[in-house]
Each structure stands twice: as C-alpha cells, then as structure tokens.
Design a protein around this motif. Structure first.
Motif, PDB file in Angstrom:
ATOM      1  N   SER A 119     -24.177  -8.902  -5.227  1.00 27.11           N
ATOM      2  CA  SER A 119     -22.840  -8.376  -4.957  1.00 27.11           C
ATOM      3  C   SER A 119     -21.902  -9.514  -4.564  1.00 27.11           C
ATOM      4  N   LEU A 120     -20.620  -9.204  -4.504  1.00 25.95           N
ATOM      5  CA  LEU A 120     -19.624 -10.194  -4.119  1.00 25.95           C
ATOM      6  C   LEU A 120     -19.906 -10.702  -2.708  1.00 25.95           C
ATOM      7  N   ALA A 121     -19.855 -12.016  -2.528  1.00 26.60           N
ATOM      8  CA  ALA A 121     -20.066 -12.626  -1.215  1.00 26.60           C
ATOM      9  C   ALA A 121     -19.082 -13.776  -1.061  1.00 26.60           C
ATOM     10  N   PHE A 122     -18.437 -13.844   0.100  1.00 23.89           N
ATOM     11  CA  PHE A 122     -17.434 -14.870   0.342  1.00 23.89           C
ATOM     12  C   PHE A 122     -18.069 -16.129   0.925  1.00 23.89           C
ATOM     13  N   LYS A 123     -17.352 -17.236   0.752  1.00 30.21           N
ATOM     14  CA  LYS A 123     -17.804 -18.506   1.305  1.00 30.21           C
ATOM     15  C   LYS A 123     -16.721 -19.049   2.240  1.00 30.21           C
ATOM     16  N   LYS A 124     -16.458 -20.351   2.188  1.00 35.50           N
ATOM     17  CA  LYS A 124     -15.537 -20.956   3.144  1.00 35.50           C
ATOM     18  C   LYS A 124     -14.104 -20.481   2.915  1.00 35.50           C
ATOM     19  N   SER A 125     -13.431 -20.176   4.021  1.00 32.16           N
ATOM     20  CA  SER A 125     -12.029 -19.791   3.962  1.00 32.16           C
ATOM     21  C   SER A 125     -11.466 -19.836   5.377  1.00 32.16           C
ATOM     22  N   ALA A 126     -10.204 -19.417   5.513  1.00 33.09           N
ATOM     23  CA  ALA A 126      -9.600 -19.344   6.848  1.00 33.09           C
ATOM     24  C   ALA A 126     -10.217 -18.249   7.694  1.00 33.09           C
ATOM     25  N   ASP A 127     -10.943 -17.333   7.098  1.00 32.77           N
ATOM     26  CA  ASP A 127     -11.686 -16.319   7.845  1.00 32.77           C
ATOM     27  C   ASP A 127     -12.986 -16.954   8.320  1.00 32.77           C
ATOM     28  N   VAL A 128     -12.903 -17.783   9.349  1.00 38.60           N
ATOM     29  CA  VAL A 128     -14.003 -18.667   9.727  1.00 38.60           C
ATOM     30  C   VAL A 128     -15.193 -17.929  10.327  1.00 38.60           C
ATOM     31  N   MET A 129     -15.020 -16.683  10.745  1.00 40.74           N
ATOM     32  CA  MET A 129     -16.137 -15.931  11.304  1.00 40.74           C
ATOM     33  C   MET A 129     -16.911 -15.162  10.227  1.00 40.74           C
ATOM     34  N   ASN A 130     -16.419 -15.182   9.012  1.00 45.58           N
ATOM     35  CA  ASN A 130     -17.061 -14.448   7.918  1.00 45.58           C
ATOM     36  C   ASN A 130     -18.009 -15.376   7.169  1.00 45.58           C
ATOM     37  N   ILE A 131     -19.093 -15.781   7.824  1.00 49.02           N
ATOM     38  CA  ILE A 131     -20.048 -16.706   7.216  1.00 49.02           C
ATOM     39  C   ILE A 131     -21.415 -16.070   7.021  1.00 49.02           C
ATOM     40  N   LYS A 132     -21.577 -14.836   7.461  1.00 54.29           N
ATOM     41  CA  LYS A 132     -22.875 -14.171   7.362  1.00 54.29           C
ATOM     42  C   LYS A 132     -22.861 -13.171   6.205  1.00 54.29           C
ATOM     43  N   ARG A 133     -23.950 -13.173   5.426  1.00 49.64           N
ATOM     44  CA  ARG A 133     -24.122 -12.181   4.382  1.00 49.64           C
ATOM     45  C   ARG A 133     -24.543 -10.861   5.017  1.00 49.64           C
ATOM     46  N   GLU A 134     -23.769  -9.798   4.754  1.00 56.35           N
ATOM     47  CA  GLU A 134     -24.095  -8.479   5.277  1.00 56.35           C
ATOM     48  C   GLU A 134     -23.831  -7.433   4.210  1.00 56.35           C
ATOM     49  N   GLY A 135     -24.677  -6.419   4.171  1.00 51.55           N
ATOM     50  CA  GLY A 135     -24.468  -5.345   3.214  1.00 51.55           C
ATOM     51  C   GLY A 135     -25.755  -4.601   2.933  1.00 51.55           C
ATOM     52  N   GLU A 136     -25.610  -3.517   2.205  1.00 51.50           N
ATOM     53  CA  GLU A 136     -26.770  -2.737   1.809  1.00 51.50           C
ATOM     54  C   GLU A 136     -27.646  -3.542   0.850  1.00 51.50           C
ATOM     55  N   ILE A 137     -28.943  -3.324   0.924  1.00 52.08           N
ATOM     56  CA  ILE A 137     -29.856  -4.016   0.010  1.00 52.08           C
ATOM     57  C   ILE A 137     -29.645  -3.520  -1.415  1.00 52.08           C
ATOM     58  N   LEU A 138     -29.574  -2.212  -1.600  1.00 49.88           N
ATOM     59  CA  LEU A 138     -29.311  -1.632  -2.913  1.00 49.88           C
ATOM     60  C   LEU A 138     -27.874  -1.136  -2.978  1.00 49.88           C
ATOM     61  N   ARG A 139     -27.202  -1.443  -4.083  1.00 49.12           N
ATOM     62  CA  ARG A 139     -25.855  -0.945  -4.317  1.00 49.12           C
ATOM     63  C   ARG A 139     -25.732  -0.511  -5.764  1.00 49.12           C
ATOM     64  N   PRO A 140     -24.947   0.525  -6.027  1.00 48.88           N
ATOM     65  CA  PRO A 140     -24.743   0.934  -7.423  1.00 48.88           C
ATOM     66  C   PRO A 140     -23.922  -0.106  -8.171  1.00 48.88           C
ATOM     67  N   TYR A 141     -24.205  -0.272  -9.453  1.00 47.75           N
ATOM     68  CA  TYR A 141     -23.428  -1.198 -10.274  1.00 47.75           C
ATOM     69  C   TYR A 141     -22.670  -0.396 -11.323  1.00 47.75           C
ATOM     70  N   HIS A 142     -21.348  -0.475 -11.288  1.00 46.99           N
ATOM     71  CA  HIS A 142     -20.509   0.289 -12.207  1.00 46.99           C
ATOM     72  C   HIS A 142     -19.316  -0.548 -12.641  1.00 46.99           C
ATOM     73  N   ALA A 143     -19.574  -1.820 -12.936  1.00 49.51           N
ATOM     74  CA  ALA A 143     -18.527  -2.731 -13.396  1.00 49.51           C
ATOM     75  C   ALA A 143     -18.825  -3.160 -14.834  1.00 49.51           C
ATOM     76  N   ALA A 144     -17.892  -3.913 -15.429  1.00 55.51           N
ATOM     77  CA  ALA A 144     -18.017  -4.327 -16.827  1.00 55.51           C
ATOM     78  C   ALA A 144     -18.634  -5.709 -16.983  1.00 55.51           C
ATOM     79  N   GLY A 145     -18.907  -6.420 -15.882  1.00 52.77           N
ATOM     80  CA  GLY A 145     -19.591  -7.697 -15.981  1.00 52.77           C
ATOM     81  C   GLY A 145     -20.985  -7.506 -16.551  1.00 52.77           C
ATOM     82  N   GLU A 146     -21.411  -8.394 -17.444  1.00 53.22           N
ATOM     83  CA  GLU A 146     -22.638  -8.180 -18.208  1.00 53.22           C
ATOM     84  C   GLU A 146     -23.831  -8.979 -17.711  1.00 53.22           C
ATOM     85  N   ILE A 147     -23.733  -9.628 -16.547  1.00 50.89           N
ATOM     86  CA  ILE A 147     -24.783 -10.565 -16.168  1.00 50.89           C
ATOM     87  C   ILE A 147     -25.477 -10.195 -14.863  1.00 50.89           C
ATOM     88  N   ASN A 148     -24.710 -10.050 -13.798  1.00 50.72           N
ATOM     89  CA  ASN A 148     -25.265 -10.111 -12.444  1.00 50.72           C
ATOM     90  C   ASN A 148     -25.678  -8.734 -11.913  1.00 50.72           C
TER      91      ASN A 148
END
Length: 685
Positions: free
Chosen positions: A245-274
């Motif tokens: 899933s989408l995950a952010f890296k370095k930015s001005a949101d300096v406290m947002n450095i931890k990966r968090e989220g559900e282990i399983l998520r539904p995929y309903h986008a048009a990207g063909e890879i990930n």
C-alpha cells in the motif's frame, strides 16, 4: 463498433444511478506524494486507493467512541503516540460528547483536530452489529467511467517505413470501475483498464480491456477480522519484508516515519503491478492475530531465450510499466509466473506489540540480472523468501518501533525508530536503518533513501515545534551511506538531506508555509568525457513558499513559488524556477465546482527539474515533472446533474518555448505543445 456499443450500454444503463461528490486530497499529503514521485518516477499514479479511502471516510466517518487502534491508524494523520494517548483518555473518561473535547487529549492540538474533522464523528449511540444479509443489501453501488487522451499525435501513432515498432491501438485511455461498499465491513467490485496505444477488442486484446481486476473484502465477522478474495495488498512490519500500500517517506511531517496499517487491504485500483491475486485471511481472538495469504499471478518480464534449446531460458528483469502496446511489450506480457505465500502472527498486550512475518516466492523462470558490478547482490534465482520480527511499545511519552528482517541466505536488515513527545509543543523522531548490500525483497517499501530497502545505512532525526498556536516549525536531518555500488554510482557513497519548514496558520482562512531543503547525493560525473567517471557529491538546494487563502466558503486561491539550485558551484550547475496560481471554486450544496491553474516554469536542465501536485477528476491526481522553459494551465470542472449522476471534465496543456518536439522515441510529439483531455462519469445507486 463493438467498443462504441459497449460504452453506450454502460452510459445508458447508469443514468439513474447516484453521483458522489468530489473531495480534494488532504493538503498535508500533497507534499508527501510530490516527494515520493521525485524519488521514484515509476510511481504508479493509477493506484488511487488512498484517495478512495479518504472519500469513504467522509461518507462514513470513523466513530471515535468505538474505533480501535487499527481504525485510527488508517486515517494516516495521527502519530502512534496520539493514538495511544487518545485510547488511554477514552478508557479513563469514557465516551466523548463533542469533538472539541479532543483538546484535552495529550498531544492533540487544534491543528490536529481541524485536519481530522471531516473524517471523524463523535457518536454516543451503540452501533448495531451488521449481519451478512444487512451488509449485502444496505450498501452503496457505484459505476465510474473515465476516458482521457493526448490530442497531439506522437510518433508511435504515425508509423512510417523507418519504424519497426509502433502503437497499433487508439490514443484513448479508458478505465471502468464498479464497486459495492457497506461502510468498511464489506466491499466488492471490478476494475478494467486500457492504456493509450493498446488495442481494444482486436489484435492482441480480443478480450477488450488490457487489465482486469476483481476483489471481495470482508471485515469484522466473528473471528474473521479480514477476508480477501481476488486482488488485495499485504503490508507487514516496517516494510522490510513487504508493504504494497501507499507509504510516505521523508517530508515536513517529521513524526510520520512509522509504517502503520492493516495487514490485508482490498485492491481496487488500475495499477497493474503492486498487488497479490488469490486469498488472504486474518483471524483475531483477544490478544492474538493470525494472517495467512496465498497468491498466484502472471507477471510481465523480459525473457532471454536459450537459443541452444537446452531449456535454460531466464528473466533479465521484471517489467513494471503495465504497458502492452508495441510488439516487444506484448511479447513480455505474462511470461513470468509468480507464486507468493506467507503470513503474520502478532501478539498485543496493552501497549506492547510483537509480530512475526514470513513471505515466500516461487518463479517459473529464474531471474538473472545483467552482469554489471552493481548487480552483484541483486535478486536472482527462482525462489527466495523474507522473514522478520517487528515490534512496537509505548511507555508514557515514548513510542519505540522497529523490524529485524533476513532472507533465506541470512542477509540482514534492521529498522528501529523512536517517537518522543517532549512537551505539549515539542515532538521528536529518530530512526536508524542498517540494510546489508545483499538483502533483497520484493514489494518492499521501508523508510529508506533508496526506493527499495537494500545496501543502505542511515540516521534520521526530526523535530516539530509549535511555539504559538498559529506557528509550527518542522525540521529533519538525514545522513546515509551506500556500502556497495549502485546504478550510476560506481563506488561506495554517502549522502545527506536537511529540511526546515515554517508554517503559519492564524485561522481557517489563511495558511502560509515556507521551506528550505538541502540534499547531497554522489553520482558518476564525467563532463569532460574522460576515460573514467569519478563519483562526485552533487548538492541540490530547494526553496519553496506556498500561500493558501480561503476568500469565503466557496472560493480558495493558492500560490506557490519555488527555486532549485543544482550543483551551484560545480561544473554541472543548473537552476530552476516555478510559480503557479490556483483558483478553486467549491460552493456548499451546489452542483457546480471547478478549479483553474496558471503556471510558469523554467529550468536549465533535467537535474534542476521541479514537481507540482495537480488537482484532477475525482479519485485521480497527477504530479508532472517540469524542466526547460514554458507555461502550463489546466481547468477542472465538476457538475452533479443530479444526486445520482456526476460529470467531471479536465483540460490541461503545457506550452514550451524554443522547442520543436516534445518527448522521445515513439512518444515524440512534433511541436511545442502537449495537452490532455479527460472525461469522467460516475453513478451510484
């Protein structure tokens, strides 16, 4: 005629369905997405899952009086400390009566509350558990149809005798999505997409669309916390083993450095890879949670055939573009077969979390990278695996987290982080990563400088200070090294990255931020075309100021000015400049809304390129790259014909100065203009 008939049927059958109201992306996420695109230009912008989730939160806000840690983390706007402080507060004082009671929660200020306000709700009623029959009948259906095209014909659509490759399909791009959703408890749907240049109901695409995706996803059904059938994503630990899933890296949101989220998520986008295609299941009982998944799918790859007929065919690279236009692209389609399976076992005791993760892959054909020195430790073979242990623990105002991972060959990778609330107005973040040069993983996305976590060591430190209610200062420093060679870096190298951002927001109407960033990376440099290409650090400085002003409830104006200096005192010195003005019209309870941008840019080369997030039709965004000299404008219009039927139209054009062609190869356009027109229809029932 067949494709015209198909779209006519879709259009006429949906006229009585319900339209959904467009919602802009969160302002704090624009910088995050720009940074991701700058560091990884292969980003699948067709993955609009994040935008779909945020619109869904507006329709079905998170019930703060009943939300658990996972639900709060899905908002992507709260730090782990803020989540833990809220849960502790709720346990002590009971249910909230008003949303502004959140000001009493440690670490929650008015800025946080205002940012969350559209996506949360304070309800004191007891929610009714939804039976399966209710989930199947009381949800909402929607059908989305999107078409876009670049009006200027590129070389690939104008074949001549000198071309051995060309685009046999039409220049239109189509996407169709049907989706049913009952709150966040049940959803299912299908997605179909055709890229520009791909054939449609003919040639190599007799089945119509080039890409099809389907999913069924169920949450909170007794012991079943999540059940995924069809296409889904898997997110484990801190992204060292897998994070799709989408995950952010370095930015001005300096406290947002931890990966968090559900282990399983539904995929309903048009990207063909990930994504994975198969079955996933999460079972939860008190403090224990078990997730298992299995996936089997075809993948695009570059096949190197064995001319001696010894059966020694191999794959030199996996293709990630998703394009199947030319003969060479269609030849690569689905050649590789991938079997993936794995799982997670986690234990939660109060504020302590421990998880064990494992992923295994099996390929039909072995992967063998070209014999370049930087590929010495690249992923190879037809089977491999990743294993890890992740943890998190909150103690008072400290939150520790991390992951220790290894491959089957015991190549190691570590990430450890710390979040500190040093006071009511000061927050700190620290992160250390140490990833061996031989550590390789597929679908991984950790907090690293590189796109993929491998061959990197580094320290990151961030601080956020709120000296007064209207002011905020965010800054970070990141120091990293690459112990082994990399693409276009023929020696071990080091780099650094600094950012400081000042934000002023005296009220809901005005927000101003200005930031200064300095980054230095080493790369092969050979301006004199000598026999060797030494690895030389090349600094890049960036200064940006942006003003957002809400004139009234309907009108917002925005301005950004940005400057870039690349290798300012070196032999490859370049400069870049960009400025734009936005006018956004979005009245309350009116059927019409729209936005306009006027932009000017000039850059002395690709190294001084700039990026700017652009508003688009609902569930879509674009982040073009700008260099050379020219101007750009776009117009977005949304009109809700009824509560059941919405229309979006977009026109965008870039005009370059002193250019006679744009692009290269089959994408070369004669002239100095490149445009895009996009139409989207959406219906709900």
């Amino acid at each position: 005629m067949k494709k015209v008939f198909v779209f006519a049927i879709l259009f006429l059958s949906a006229l009585n369905l319900q339209a959904q109201v467009a919602e802009p992306i969160l302002p704090h996420a624009e910088q995050q997405l720009e940074n991701i695109t700058e560091n990884n230009e292969d980003l699948e912008t067709e993955d609009d899952t994040y935008l779909q989730e945020m619109v869904q939160f507006i329709k079905n806000p998170v019930e703060l009086n009943y939300a658990d840690e996972d639900e709060l983390s899905q908002l992507r706007m709260l730090t782990p400390l803020q989540v833990q402080h809220f849960l502790t507060y709720r346990n002590l004082v009971g249910k909230l009566v008003d949303v502004y009671e959140l000001q009493a929660v440690p670490g929650w200020d008015m800025g946080t509350i205002q940012k969350l306000r559209p996506y949360i709700n304070v309800s004191i009623h007891v929610p009714v558990a939804a039976a399966m029959k209710q989930r199947l009948k009381n949800g909402g259906h929607s059908i989305l149809l999107r078409a876009s095209q670049v009006p200027e014909r590129s070389r690939g659509y104008l074949p001549d005798s000198s071309l051995t490759n060309f685009y046999p399909g039409s220049p239109q791009k189509y996407m169709l999505r049907y989706r049913y959703q009952f709150r966040n408890l049940l959803q299912y749907g299908i997605v179909a997409e055709k890229d520009a240049g791909e054939q449609f109901f003919k040639g190599d695409q007799q089945q119509g669309f080039d890409f099809y995706s389907a999913h069924i996803f169920l949450r909170k059904a007794g012991l079943i916390k999540a059940l995924a059938i069809g296409d889904f994503t898997v997110n484990l630990g801190q992204g060292l083993t897998q994070w799709q899933s989408l995950a952010f890296k370095k930015s001005a949101d300096v406290m947002n450095i931890k990966r968090e989220g559900e282990i399983l998520r539904p995929y309903h986008a048009a990207g063909e890879i990930n994504f994975h295609r198969g079955l996933g299941l999460t079972l939860a009982n008190k403090n224990l949670q078990l997730t298992l998944f299995g996936s089997y799918r075809n993948m695009d790859a570059n096949l190197i055939a064995d001319t001696a007929q010894n059966g020694d065919d191999f794959i030199s690279s996996l293709q990630t573009s998703g394009y199947h236009r030319t003969k060479s692209e269609t030849d690569d389609r689905g050649i590789q077969r991938q079997l993936a399976f794995g799982g997670n076992l986690s234990y939660q005791y109060k504020r302590l979390h421990i998880g064990v993760n494992a992923v295994q892959y099996r390929f039909k054909l072995p992967v063998k990278k070209p014999a370049d020195p930087y590929n010495l430790y690249a992923l190879s073979g037809n089977r491999f695996g990743n294993y890890s242990v992740d943890y998190s623990y909150t103690y008072k105002n400290l939150h520790l987290f991390g992951e220790a991972a290894a491959t089957a060959g015991f190549d190691k990778a570590f990430i450890n982080g710390l979040l500190i609330s040093a006071g009511s107005r000061i927050d700190l973040s620290l992160l250390y990563r140490n990833i061996s040069r031989s550590y390789q993983s597929l679908y991984a996305n950790a907090f690293t400088e590189s796109t993929h976590p491998s061959n990197e060591k580094g320290w990151y430190a961030g601080i956020s200070i709120r000296p007064a209610n209207a002011w905020r200062i965010d800054a970070y420093a990141d120091f990293y090294t690459f112990p082994w060679l990399r693409y276009r870096v023929d020696a071990p190298a080091a780099g650094s990255d600094y950012l400081v951002q000042l934000n002023y927001k005296p009220g809901k109407q005005l927000e101003i931020y200005t930031r200064y960033r300095v980054a230095s990376k080493a790369i092969n440099t050979n301006p004199g075309q000598s026999a060797t290409s030494p690895v030389v650090p090349q600094p890049k400085k960036n200064w940006r100021t942006q003003i957002n002003f809400k004139v009234n409830t309907a009108i917002t104006i925005r301005n950004r000015t940005e400057l870039v200096w690349f290798d300012k005192k070196g032999v490859a010195a370049e400069q870049g400049f960009l400025t734009y003005f936005d006018f956004i019209y979005k009245p309350m309870l009116k059927p019409f809304s729209g936005s306009v941008r006027l932009q000017y840019f000039e850059s002395e080369g690709y190294n001084s390129r700039l990026y700017a997030y652009e508003n688009d039709v609902l569930y879509s965004f674009s982040i073009p790259v700008f260099y050379n000299m020219g101007y750009r404008y776009y117009i977005n219009i949304n009109y809700d014909i009824s509560k059941k039927f919405g229309v979006w139209l977009r026109w965008a054009q870039t005009v370059y100065r002193d250019k006679t062609y744009i692009g290269s190869g089959l994408d070369e356009i004669r002239g100095n203009k490149k445009s895009e027109v996009k139409l989207q229809l959406m219906y709900g029932f």
